[in-house]
Motif scaffolding. Structure first.
Motif, PDB file in Angstrom:
ATOM      1  N   VAL A 466     -37.574 -20.602  38.413  1.00 18.91           N
ATOM      2  CA  VAL A 466     -38.395 -21.873  37.947  1.00 18.91           C
ATOM      3  C   VAL A 466     -37.997 -23.208  38.806  1.00 18.91           C
ATOM      4  O   VAL A 466     -37.003 -23.520  39.091  1.00 18.91           O
ATOM      5  N   ALA A 467     -39.406 -23.961  39.040  1.00 15.30           N
ATOM      6  CA  ALA A 467     -39.087 -25.198  39.622  1.00 15.30           C
ATOM      7  C   ALA A 467     -38.682 -26.201  38.819  1.00 15.30           C
ATOM      8  O   ALA A 467     -39.047 -26.278  37.705  1.00 15.30           O
ATOM      9  N   LEU A 468     -37.614 -27.059  39.153  1.00 19.62           N
ATOM     10  CA  LEU A 468     -37.252 -28.313  38.358  1.00 19.62           C
ATOM     11  C   LEU A 468     -37.863 -29.580  39.011  1.00 19.62           C
ATOM     12  O   LEU A 468     -37.351 -29.818  40.178  1.00 19.62           O
ATOM     13  N   VAL A 469     -38.742 -30.217  38.539  1.00 13.53           N
ATOM     14  CA  VAL A 469     -39.417 -31.288  39.321  1.00 13.53           C
ATOM     15  C   VAL A 469     -39.016 -32.616  38.360  1.00 13.53           C
ATOM     16  O   VAL A 469     -39.859 -32.971  37.483  1.00 13.53           O
ATOM     17  N   PHE A 470     -37.994 -33.384  38.857  1.00  8.89           N
ATOM     18  CA  PHE A 470     -37.432 -34.449  37.921  1.00  8.89           C
ATOM     19  C   PHE A 470     -37.379 -35.658  39.057  1.00  8.89           C
ATOM     20  O   PHE A 470     -36.962 -35.593  40.133  1.00  8.89           O
ATOM     21  N   PRO A 471     -37.848 -36.872  38.397  1.00  7.15           N
ATOM     22  CA  PRO A 471     -37.870 -38.077  39.483  1.00  7.15           C
ATOM     23  C   PRO A 471     -36.025 -38.568  39.319  1.00  7.15           C
ATOM     24  O   PRO A 471     -35.342 -38.038  38.571  1.00  7.15           O
ATOM     25  N   ASN A 472     -35.764 -39.347  40.488  1.00  2.47           N
ATOM     26  CA  ASN A 472     -34.515 -39.665  40.517  1.00  2.47           C
ATOM     27  C   ASN A 472     -33.847 -40.747  39.332  1.00  2.47           C
ATOM     28  O   ASN A 472     -32.858 -40.801  39.415  1.00  2.47           O
ATOM     29  N   ASN A 473     -34.631 -41.159  38.556  1.00  2.00           N
ATOM     30  CA  ASN A 473     -34.408 -42.098  37.528  1.00  2.00           C
ATOM     31  C   ASN A 473     -34.274 -41.359  36.291  1.00  2.00           C
ATOM     32  O   ASN A 473     -33.918 -42.139  35.380  1.00  2.00           O
ATOM     33  N   ASP A 474     -34.155 -40.020  36.228  1.00  4.73           N
ATOM     34  CA  ASP A 474     -34.210 -39.636  34.795  1.00  4.73           C
ATOM     35  C   ASP A 474     -33.153 -38.201  34.868  1.00  4.73           C
ATOM     36  O   ASP A 474     -33.469 -37.166  34.621  1.00  4.73           O
ATOM     37  N   PRO A 475     -31.855 -38.554  35.084  1.00  6.16           N
ATOM     38  CA  PRO A 475     -30.829 -37.484  35.218  1.00  6.16           C
ATOM     39  C   PRO A 475     -30.816 -36.878  33.830  1.00  6.16           C
ATOM     40  O   PRO A 475     -30.457 -35.505  33.825  1.00  6.16           O
ATOM     41  N   ALA A 476     -31.055 -37.420  32.561  1.00  6.60           N
ATOM     42  CA  ALA A 476     -30.848 -36.747  31.256  1.00  6.60           C
ATOM     43  C   ALA A 476     -31.857 -35.559  31.331  1.00  6.60           C
ATOM     44  O   ALA A 476     -31.477 -34.490  30.906  1.00  6.60           O
ATOM     45  N   ALA A 477     -33.006 -35.790  31.684  1.00  5.35           N
ATOM     46  CA  ALA A 477     -34.030 -34.863  31.422  1.00  5.35           C
ATOM     47  C   ALA A 477     -33.720 -33.733  32.499  1.00  5.35           C
ATOM     48  O   ALA A 477     -33.843 -32.410  32.202  1.00  5.35           O
ATOM     49  N   PHE A 478     -33.238 -34.049  33.534  1.00 12.27           N
ATOM     50  CA  PHE A 478     -32.705 -33.071  34.513  1.00 12.27           C
ATOM     51  C   PHE A 478     -31.719 -31.861  34.093  1.00 12.27           C
ATOM     52  O   PHE A 478     -31.855 -31.095  34.187  1.00 12.27           O
ATOM     53  N   MET A 479     -30.791 -32.601  33.523  1.00 10.84           N
ATOM     54  CA  MET A 479     -29.449 -31.938  32.932  1.00 10.84           C
ATOM     55  C   MET A 479     -29.845 -31.137  31.972  1.00 10.84           C
ATOM     56  O   MET A 479     -29.554 -29.967  31.980  1.00 10.84           O
ATOM     57  N   THR A 480     -30.777 -31.565  31.056  1.00  6.99           N
ATOM     58  CA  THR A 480     -31.118 -30.587  29.859  1.00  6.99           C
ATOM     59  C   THR A 480     -31.941 -29.461  30.474  1.00  6.99           C
ATOM     60  O   THR A 480     -31.702 -28.178  30.020  1.00  6.99           O
ATOM     61  N   ALA A 481     -32.981 -29.749  31.264  1.00  5.88           N
ATOM     62  CA  ALA A 481     -33.589 -28.572  31.737  1.00  5.88           C
ATOM     63  C   ALA A 481     -32.698 -27.762  32.714  1.00  5.88           C
ATOM     64  O   ALA A 481     -32.884 -26.266  32.435  1.00  5.88           O
ATOM     65  N   PHE A 482     -31.856 -28.333  33.559  1.00  2.00           N
ATOM     66  CA  PHE A 482     -30.903 -27.304  34.272  1.00  2.00           C
ATOM     67  C   PHE A 482     -30.019 -26.655  33.527  1.00  2.00           C
ATOM     68  O   PHE A 482     -30.221 -25.328  33.752  1.00  2.00           O
ATOM     69  N   TYR A 483     -29.344 -27.063  32.395  1.00  2.00           N
ATOM     70  CA  TYR A 483     -28.602 -26.305  31.336  1.00  2.00           C
ATOM     71  C   TYR A 483     -29.482 -25.396  30.678  1.00  2.00           C
ATOM     72  O   TYR A 483     -29.100 -24.144  30.188  1.00  2.00           O
ATOM     73  N   GLY A 484     -30.656 -25.552  30.288  1.00  2.00           N
ATOM     74  CA  GLY A 484     -31.846 -24.866  29.597  1.00  2.00           C
ATOM     75  C   GLY A 484     -31.889 -23.602  30.310  1.00  2.00           C
ATOM     76  O   GLY A 484     -32.017 -22.461  29.870  1.00  2.00           O
ATOM     77  N   CYS A 485     -32.238 -23.920  31.816  1.00  2.00           N
ATOM     78  CA  CYS A 485     -32.199 -22.549  32.594  1.00  2.00           C
ATOM     79  C   CYS A 485     -31.255 -21.711  32.604  1.00  2.00           C
ATOM     80  O   CYS A 485     -31.202 -20.566  32.453  1.00  2.00           O
ATOM     81  N   LEU A 486     -29.845 -22.285  32.820  1.00  2.00           N
ATOM     82  CA  LEU A 486     -28.601 -21.519  32.701  1.00  2.00           C
ATOM     83  C   LEU A 486     -28.716 -20.801  31.265  1.00  2.00           C
ATOM     84  O   LEU A 486     -28.259 -19.285  31.464  1.00  2.00           O
ATOM     85  N   LEU A 487     -28.975 -21.398  30.347  1.00  2.79           N
ATOM     86  CA  LEU A 487     -28.875 -20.720  29.098  1.00  2.79           C
ATOM     87  C   LEU A 487     -29.869 -19.645  28.988  1.00  2.79           C
ATOM     88  O   LEU A 487     -29.494 -18.580  28.176  1.00  2.79           O
ATOM     89  N   ALA A 488     -30.941 -19.779  29.197  1.00  2.91           N
ATOM     90  CA  ALA A 488     -32.031 -18.618  29.363  1.00  2.91           C
ATOM     91  C   ALA A 488     -31.897 -17.819  30.578  1.00  2.91           C
ATOM     92  O   ALA A 488     -32.717 -16.796  30.727  1.00  2.91           O
ATOM     93  N   GLU A 489     -30.809 -17.873  31.387  1.00  2.00           N
ATOM     94  CA  GLU A 489     -30.699 -17.044  32.515  1.00  2.00           C
ATOM     95  C   GLU A 489     -31.626 -16.974  33.245  1.00  2.00           C
ATOM     96  O   GLU A 489     -32.070 -15.833  34.106  1.00  2.00           O
ATOM     97  N   VAL A 490     -32.321 -18.245  33.492  1.00  2.60           N
ATOM     98  CA  VAL A 490     -33.502 -18.435  34.462  1.00  2.60           C
ATOM     99  C   VAL A 490     -32.714 -19.109  35.450  1.00  2.60           C
ATOM    100  O   VAL A 490     -32.051 -19.884  35.305  1.00  2.60           O
ATOM    101  N   VAL A 491     -33.596 -18.763  36.730  1.00  2.00           N
ATOM    102  CA  VAL A 491     -32.712 -19.524  37.977  1.00  2.00           C
ATOM    103  C   VAL A 491     -33.717 -20.777  38.394  1.00  2.00           C
ATOM    104  O   VAL A 491     -34.783 -20.755  39.039  1.00  2.00           O
ATOM    105  N   PRO A 492     -33.006 -22.147  38.029  1.00  2.00           N
ATOM    106  CA  PRO A 492     -33.743 -23.125  38.349  1.00  2.00           C
ATOM    107  C   PRO A 492     -33.678 -23.613  40.144  1.00  2.00           C
ATOM    108  O   PRO A 492     -32.805 -23.027  40.663  1.00  2.00           O
TER     109      PRO A 492
END
Length: 1648
Positions: A466-492
């Protein structure tokens, strides 16, 4: 030595400390508000990091712009827009005489001594700073150029193209670097030593508007530089007396200087040259670097600075005025020719590598291959040994996977801060704790797996991408999405936010997403709202993207997972964890797959290397979505429960110091930055008092592998050491997407061993070897180490090309690592993966060094002493030019150091190479600041060329400047390199300034040809063989053997034929004239023509009182009157000359030609219509020519009623029948004499070839004034009796389909036209064929359509015409061409009898097309090749040779017969040859040479006429109806138009064809030579902004296809290239117009 920001030179710490002491305000402050952060903040820091102390910098500035020839320190080469500055500078020094503009005269009469004193009294500030000026390499390099100075002719721009400056469309040639600065206090160094050393033409005055007569300059140049010193006063007074300013003075002096400098240059290089030899050289200066600062940029005047000034220069001796002469030795008075002369002089300097002699086999032009030079540096060390890092220690409490770590911290210490984000004011926006991160990630994982799609058909399954499309000023949203993918065993797959539908490179990103099978894109709420939407509110599909579902991964939009649901947390395994994108050199985007175990191992290695511990605070400025930012601030931080302070890019833009403030505020232990962040912090740091960096134990420099990061580190340390920064804290690291972290310098405790530095020779590096530099202080690269090998890894360096063989210890290679912690593949690309991730390095013996695969890092470098790793560049930035390797980043650094940040907009420079002529060529593209002027840009360009040449010893092929913010950007705001290169190659970059230097760079051209002596009379002739080859000769049918019932043959004179026809067939219509509506406007029967001709004869006898044999000019529009007047003259015994009437809308240019023909032909009277009569007497006419000198003008509209008493019968058939005047393509007016015999023979020949008899009808759409056009229009019908349907070509401008309609309606079978008519139909009717067909236009009856021409058949035009009108029934074989010239108005005429289609008439053979090798043709050889083979040129035969014509191919120089495989001059022997030129002076030699030449051996009896055209003959296999073999004549081009360049013969049309193909906006092109320079003129159909795009394209294509270097490219408007009535380009007229500055070009580029 390191090249620092302002120029390079090694900055040692003491040096800096000294500088510090000098000026306490230690760094120049830039107003960030206006300047903004450089775009480059976002990407690579292109800037060199150091700013110098203020005073030092000013001194530098003074030095940088040393006014050499009395120029102020604002340097330039163009002089555009100088009025204001000029008057400011010198207003004070001039007594204001009424009516003079102070800006017109710029020189103060200053004697050398007074100038010398004034300079000294300016306070010798330079003395004070002697010691501490950094002798930076770039400036030293520029200073080195002071002896080899170069005059660059400035391009001319049309005013509309010069955005910032107001200036006349023509800039006088100007070559200085600066305006006058006489009155300024800092009128600086270099002054006096210029005086002492006799700096040629000391007082050059600057160029201004207005031009000056060239003679004036030449004389000045001569008298001004014969002595060693020229005083400024002499120059100024001579300039003033010149009246219109100093344009010329400047140039002459520059030329003078050039000579002076290069004499010295030669003495330096060739001690064995004698003095006189040196002078004859007209001495070429250096082509590669070229400001006109003779004394260059003054760096210290000590021998150390690399400018040996110990020996006095030889004084210039310059007595020959040949400098400003044209190739023919004629002095020229125009600015253009002056510029060209300047260019020629500049180019006379020999190129750096001399061309080697080599054997040329089979006339194949071999390109010069760079032979290895035995003296080049070679690697001499032993084979290197692979280096092992320390053991990766296993710490007991390290988590088994990153998800496990997150779970642990989220449950044990949920309140611990994980991430703090800042808003644009630097205030904390919010804090993400480990508890929140854990719960939100779980939520994301649940929603991904269960809430997308249906229960039966989930949209996302474990393992999907799955693609992660996050702006440069929102690291928190990116981080939750990144770890969410890892937990779901989906490849970000993290990617950048697409800003618009057409982002640069979005297509390639889309391709990556598609190949990864991405169907879902996770994004944040704000980002989702900001995406471009269609009117219906849907997010459109981005260019190249697959269809994706946008999914907002924010808590409030997600449903809660059930109480009992927990993600399954495994130990790290070999599954892919995430995919990081990587953009390659060519713009393609690859996905590097990183497995879970690699990710974990990498985090462990980083933790061990950086000694991370729990709850440490890290400040991160880097992009957290990829690379170092992702590894440290998202992955390793979670593994160690660290607190990351994330600083968004937007905040850095507003406050570059924000990261330092956060380090202080949070007492952070670690900061992750790039060199640009250090650089901008330096620039802005003065605002801060209370900064304390003592808490930092590690300042991680993400781009430490950049060769120029070291200067940022040094400068930063220098300033912030006082603020508690410890030197050992700075830790550069090297990384790559494939190999992850390659090396990091460890934060040292108790400052043990100091970091390593290498001062390497650039020269050595370019040959791939490591040489610690000693002598050559200029071109060095200072590298810092990036620490040692990572724990658990093994590293080695392998050769960059070919087999991965281990390097020697003193060799640069590509670094390779063997470790678990690297990427594992390029997703979905097995082949590329094998080459990169599965490399087995081999030793010299060829055996692999281990059984484990290594991964290529893409970094070039070496392992130094003590196991330190040094990176010298990236594989992606490697450019191999002439066998030497250069790094794009290094060249960018050098360019930026020339005048950092003052000229280049935010440091945005792109450097790439393009392949032209089998070698890479360097292209530098820079954005210029919005306020920069033309002169700034040329000043800067000239310096960059010098600096790159001085430091890298490589020439820049093309330097282009574009307006600010126009280069395509990467998502992070850096320059998108591959897209820029693509635009450059497509001609879509739209630069505002371009400088090409092909003469300097291209050194692998084939050797110029030495002519071999041709076969002379001594060679053996046996029968028809000359040296074993068949002699090239051919002939048409023999007139004597043709049996035909030709009644007209009985008569010797056409006038008799007409009388006979009037008696026998009085009512037979001979001529029908059509008007633009296609209706018959008038017609003539035999009787009517006879009667009207009698009346004209009476008029001539009565009113004109003409004698037998008098010449009469017939000035008529194309029509019936012309024919009547012609026969009237024959009846009266006068000699008619047909003249094209003046154009009523364009009298001033067309009338003089009419007048000239009337005078040259010695006409005693002019016959014309009433209308033209009035025109000749009009006001406009008297303005154009002297009306009183016209001979009597007879108006033939009202003829006398009575017949003449007696019709004249000539006594001798060899007397003159008429004169045929025409202007050749080279612009020469030539009249040829046609006798009665020749005229009759001509008509008979055409009658037989065309099978013309009274029942035939022929449509003629030609100009009836000369050549075959006139004969067909006026004579043939009377001789053969067929009806001619006359269509004046001018009517086609009103109605393009007129000609074709007439053919169709009159059911005509044979028609004659010109190329211009054919082109008009092809262009004008191209889109209307269906409409014409529906209206009943039918061309199926046409069996011959002959194009009448005096040139090589235009095969492309005839083919497109045939194709286009095939639908209207035109038979493809119907179109053919004819060939005629001055000495024989028709040599060939090919009426193709399509016998099978049409009853009656024999069928002639098809026109044959052959393909010849263009390279052989340049050597006058004809070699046939297959269609489509490289360098093939299609040639169509020029028609069937007319009856009674014999042709032979002869050598134009030796006049010997040529063999069949040779290109030679076409010689003709025939009964209808013209009998000679009609000239007033009667140039006998020319006459006999052209009309009665004999072969030098072989058949020396026959008398031949020389056509002046080159061609060859081929025996074709085709036979006529009569069974004869058919010989085909191929015309290649006019001898006088052929260009001799590099010993080879080029035909303009071939070069023009190549040029027209290069860009859609080029509608027409013409080339000519001027003093051995090739000038290419192109007509631009597009906006003027595209003009500069054409320059590189034109240069490239001519190099590639013709092995020629274009000297000047001129871009003009449509219709500027003059075309004569036959549709041929008049290149010589164009040349004259160009040299006289009359073309009003959009842009003129002078290639260096």
């Amino acid at each position: 030595m390191l090249r620092g920001e302002d120029g390079g030179g090694l900055d040692t710490a003491e040096d800096k400390a000294r500088t510090e002491g000098e000026g306490k305000e230690s760094l120049e402050k830039t107003k960030i508000g206006e300047e903004g952060m450089p775009e480059e903040m976002k990407e690579e820091p292109r800037e060199r990091a150091i700013r110098q102390p203020k005073q030092t910098q000013e001194t530098q500035k003074e030095r940088l712009f040393t006014p050499t020839e009395g120029r102020s320190f604002r340097g330039d080469i163009t002089q555009k827009g100088y009025e204001k500055k000029r008057s400011k500078l010198i207003g004070a020094y001039f007594p204001q005489t009424p009516g003079t503009d102070p800006s017109m005269d710029r020189r103060t009469p200053v004697t050398p001594s007074s100038r010398y004193h004034r300079r000294r009294s300016s306070g010798s500030r330079d003395e004070r700073y002697r010691s501490d000026v950094h002798t930076e390499a770039v400036q030293a390099a520029l200073a080195k150029h002071k002896e080899r100075k170069m005059a660059v002719p400035m391009p001319s721009k049309r005013r509309s193209l010069v955005v910032q400056t107001s200036m006349d469309a023509y800039t006088p040639p100007d070559t200085s670097s600066g305006s006058e600065g006489e009155g300024q206090g800092d009128e600086d160094e270099g002054r006096d030593d210029e005086e002492e050393e006799g700096g040629g033409g000391g007082g050059t005055s600057s160029s201004q508007e207005g031009s000056i007569s060239m003679e004036h300059w030449i004389s000045r140049a001569i008298h001004g530089t014969s002595s060693t010193t020229t005083t400024a006063s002499s120059s100024s007074s001579s300039t003033r007396s010149g009246g219109s300013g100093a344009a010329g003075g400047r140039l002459a002096d520059v030329l003078a200087q050039q000579v002076h400098i290069s004499t010295q240059h030669h003495l330096r290089h060739h001690h064995h040259h004698h003095r006189h030899k040196t002078e004859n050289y007209s001495a070429p200066p250096d082509v590669t670097g070229y400001t006109n600062n003779t004394d260059g940029i003054q760096v210290e005047r000590t021998p150390a600075a690399g400018t040996g000034t110990g020996t006095p220069r030889p004084s210039p001796r310059y007595g020959n005025a040949e400098l400003m002469e044209t190739g023919d030795g004629v002095p020229v008075s125009s600015r253009v020719s002056a510029k060209i002369q300047q260019l020629v002089n500049t180019l006379k300097r020999p190129k750096r590598p001399p061309l080697r002699e080599f054997f040329v086999d089979d006339f194949e032009e071999l390109l010069d291959v760079q032979q290895p030079d035995p003296n080049l540096p070679k690697a001499e060390g032993a084979q290197m040994v692979a280096l092992r890092g320390e053991q990766l220690g296993v710490v007991t409490n390290w988590p088994p996977s990153l998800e496990a770590a997150l779970q642990r911290w989220g449950t044990i210490s949920p309140k611990a801060p994980c991430l703090s984000t800042m808003d644009t004011n630097g205030k904390p926006l919010y804090v993400l704790t480990y508890g929140k991160l854990w719960s939100r990630s779980v939520k994301v994982a649940f929603n991904l797996l269960y809430k997308l799609g249906t229960k039966q058909e989930p949209l996302v399954r474990p393992g999907d991408r799955v693609a992660l499309v996050f702006p440069n000023n929102d690291p928190a949203a990116f981080m939750t999405a990144f770890y969410g993918c890892l937990l779901a065993e989906v490849v970000p797959v993290p990617i950048e936010v697409p800003l618009s539908r057409k982002d640069a490179g979005s297509q390639q990103i889309g391709f990556l997403l598609g190949s990864c099978g991405v169907t879902v894109a996770l994004t944040s709420d704000v980002c989702h709202k900001g995406l471009p939407k269609s009117p219906t509110g849907e997010i459109p599909q981005f260019r190249g993207w697959p269809k994706v579902l946008w999914f907002v991964a924010e808590s409030k939009h997600l449903s809660k997972p059930p109480r009992d649901w927990f993600p399954h947390i495994k130990d790290a395994n070999q599954d892919t964890a995430y995919i990081e994108y990587k953009t390659c050199k060519d713009g393609s985007v690859l996905g590097v797959a990183v497995t879970r175990v690699s990710m974990l191992t990498h985090c462990q290695a980083l933790t061990q290397t950086c000694s991370y511990s729990e709850a440490e605070t890290v400040v991160n400025v880097l992009d957290f979505k990829k690379d170092v930012g992702l590894w440290h601030a998202v992955q390793t931080s979670v593994m160690n429960m660290m607190h990351v302070i994330s600083i968004p890019y937007a905040l850095m833009k507003v406050n570059p110091l924000s990261w330092i403030q956060k380090v202080c505020q949070y007492k952070a232990k670690v900061a992750c930055v790039k060199s640009r962040d250090m650089h901008w912090a330096l620039v802005a740091h003065r605002d801060q008092r209370d900064i304390n960096l003592s808490s930092l134990r590690m300042l991680l420099l993400a781009d430490g592998s950049n060769p120029w990061s070291i200067s940022s580190c040094d400068a930063f340390l220098n300033v912030f050491q006082t603020k508690g920064l410890k030197p050992e804290v700075i830790c550069p690291c090297a990384s790559s997407p494939e190999a992850l972290t390659v090396a990091i310098r460890r934060p040292l405790e108790d400052g043990s061993s100091p970091p390593g530095r290498g001062v390497l020779s650039m020269q050595g590096l370019s040959h791939g070897v490591i040489r610690i530099d000693s002598e050559e202080k200029l071109s060095v690269l200072t590298l810092q180490d990036v620490g040692s090998v990572m724990p658990g890894a093994t590293m080695c360096a392998v050769k960059p090309e070919g087999v991965p063989q281990l390097c020697k210890t003193d060799e640069i290679g590509e670094l390779c690592v063997c470790t678990v912690a690297t990427g594992t593949s390029y997703y979905g690309l097995a082949g590329m993966t094998k080459n990169t991730f599965e490399v087995f390095p081999v030793s010299t013996s060829g055996s692999p060094i281990t059984e484990f695969p290594f991964t290529r890092t893409g970094l070039l470098g070496f392992i130094g002493p003590a196991g330190l790793i040094f990176v010298a560049g990236k594989m992606d930035g490697l450019m191999v030019v002439g066998g030497r390797r250069h790094n794009a980043d290094d060249i960018v650094a050098t360019a930026l150091a020339v005048e950092p940040m003052k000229f280049v907009y935010r440091g945005r420079i792109a450097v790439f190479s393009i392949t032209v002529l089998h070698d890479e060529r360097i292209v530098v593209v820079a954005e210029q600041r919005p306020d920069s002027t033309e002169e700034d840009s040329f000043q800067w360009m000239s310096r960059v060329l010098q600096a790159i040449d001085g430091i890298h010893q490589v020439g820049v092929y093309c330097l282009a400047l574009v307006p600010s913010n126009t280069l395509p950007k990467t998502p992070l705001g850096g320059i998108h390199l591959s897209e820029t290169k693509q635009l450059f190659l497509e001609g879509a970059l739209h630069p505002c300034n371009v400088l090409m230097c092909p003469h300097t760079c291209v050194t692998n051209l084939p050797k110029p040809r030495q002519k071999q002596p041709e076969i002379g009379p001594a060679s053996v002739m046996v029968g028809n063989l000359v040296s074993g080859k068949r002699i090239a000769q051919a002939s048409g049918r023999d007139l004597g053997q043709i049996e035909d019932n030709d009644q007209a043959r009985k008569f010797l004179f056409l006038s008799e034929v007409l009388q006979w026809r009037a008696q026998t067939t009085p009512e037979h219509v001979l001529f029908t004239l059509l008007n633009s509506r296609g209706t018959v406007s008038s017609s003539l029967t035999c009787m009517q023509l006879h009667k009207r001709a009698e009346k004209i004869a009476a008029l001539l006898a009565e009113r004109g009182h003409l004698q037998d044999g008098d010449h009469v000019a017939l000035v008529y529009p194309p029509g019936i009157d012309l024919i009547v007047a012609f026969y009237g003259c024959l009846y009266a015994g006068c000699v008619p000359i047909t003249v094209r009437p003046p154009h009523p809308q364009n009298i001033s240019t067309t009338l003089p030609t009419v007048k000239m023909i009337v005078e040259v032909s010695r006409s005693v009277c002019v016959m014309t219509t009433q209308l033209i009569c009035k025109l000749l007497r009009s006001k406009e006419a008297s303005a154009a020519v002297d009306v009183r000198t016209w001979p009597p003008v007879l108006d033939t509209d009202d003829l006398p009623k009575k017949k003449p008493p007696l019709l004249h019968k000539p006594s001798n058939p060899d007397t003159l029948a008429y004169l045929d005047f025409s202007v050749s393509t080279t612009g020469m007016l030539a009249g040829v004499q046609m006798s009665h015999t020749a005229t009759s023979a001509f008509c008979r020949s055409i009658k037989l070839q065309g099978e013309l008899y009274p029942s035939r009808e022929v449509a003629i759409c030609l100009d009836p004034y000369c050549g075959l056009g006139f004969v067909l229009w006026c004579l043939c019908s009377v001789y053969s009796g067929h009806r001619s349907i006359l269509i004046p070509p001018s009517e086609l401008e009103l109605n393009p389909s007129l000609w074709l309609w007439s053919i169709s309606q009159q059911k005509v079978r044979d028609t004659f036209c010109s190329y211009s008519v054919m082109e008009l139909c092809t262009k004008g009717l191209g889109l209307q064929t269906d409409a014409l067909k529906s209206r009943g236009l039918d061309l199926s009856r046409v069996r011959t359509c002959v194009v009448v021409a005096e040139e090589r058949p235009r095969i492309a035009l005839t083919q497109s015409f045939s194709k286009l009108f095939k639908d209207l029934g035109l038979h493809p074989r119907a179109v053919s061409t004819s060939f005629g010239c001055r000495v024989n108005l028709a040599v060939c005429l090919q009426p193709h009898r399509l016998g099978k289609l049409v009853d009656q008439g024999t069928s002639g053979p098809d026109p044959t097309t052959v393909f010849v090798d263009m390279r052989a043709l340049r050597h006058d050889r004809v070699r046939l090749v297959e269609r489509g083979s490289p360098h093939s040129l299609p040639l169509m035969e020029s028609g069937k040779i007319l009856p009674g014509v014999r042709i032979i191919i002869a050598n134009p120089e030796t006049k010997g017969p040529m063999g069949e495989s040779h290109l030679g001059e076409i010689w003709v022997h025939s009964g209808h040859n013209s009998s000679g030129y009609f000239t007033v002076y009667g140039d006998e030699t020319l006459q006999s040479d052209h009309f009665s030449s004999r072969l030098s051996f072989g058949d020396t009896q026959t008398i031949w006429a020389r056509t002046g055209y080159l061609g060859f003959l081929r025996r074709t296999e085709l036979t006529d109806a009569s069974g004869e073999r058919h010989d085909a004549l191929y015309v290649v081009g006019a001898l006088e138009e052929a260009m001799e360049l590099r010993g080879m013969r080029y035909h303009p049309i071939d070069i023009e064809t190549s040029v027209i193909r290069t860009h859609k906006s080029i509608t027409e092109c013409a080339v000519f030579t001027w003093t051995n320079l090739l000038v290419v003129v192109v007509e631009l159909d597009g906006s003027e902004q595209e003009a500069l795009d054409l320059v590189p394209l034109v240069t490239n294509v001519v190099l590639e296809e013709h092995y020629l270097i274009v000297g000047v490219v001129v871009v003009v408007d449509i219709g500027v290239i003059p075309i004569n009535s036959r549709g041929e380009k008049q290149r010589m007229h164009l040349r004259d117009g160009f040299l006289a500055d009359q073309l009003d070009p959009i842009y003129v580029a002078y290639n260096m």
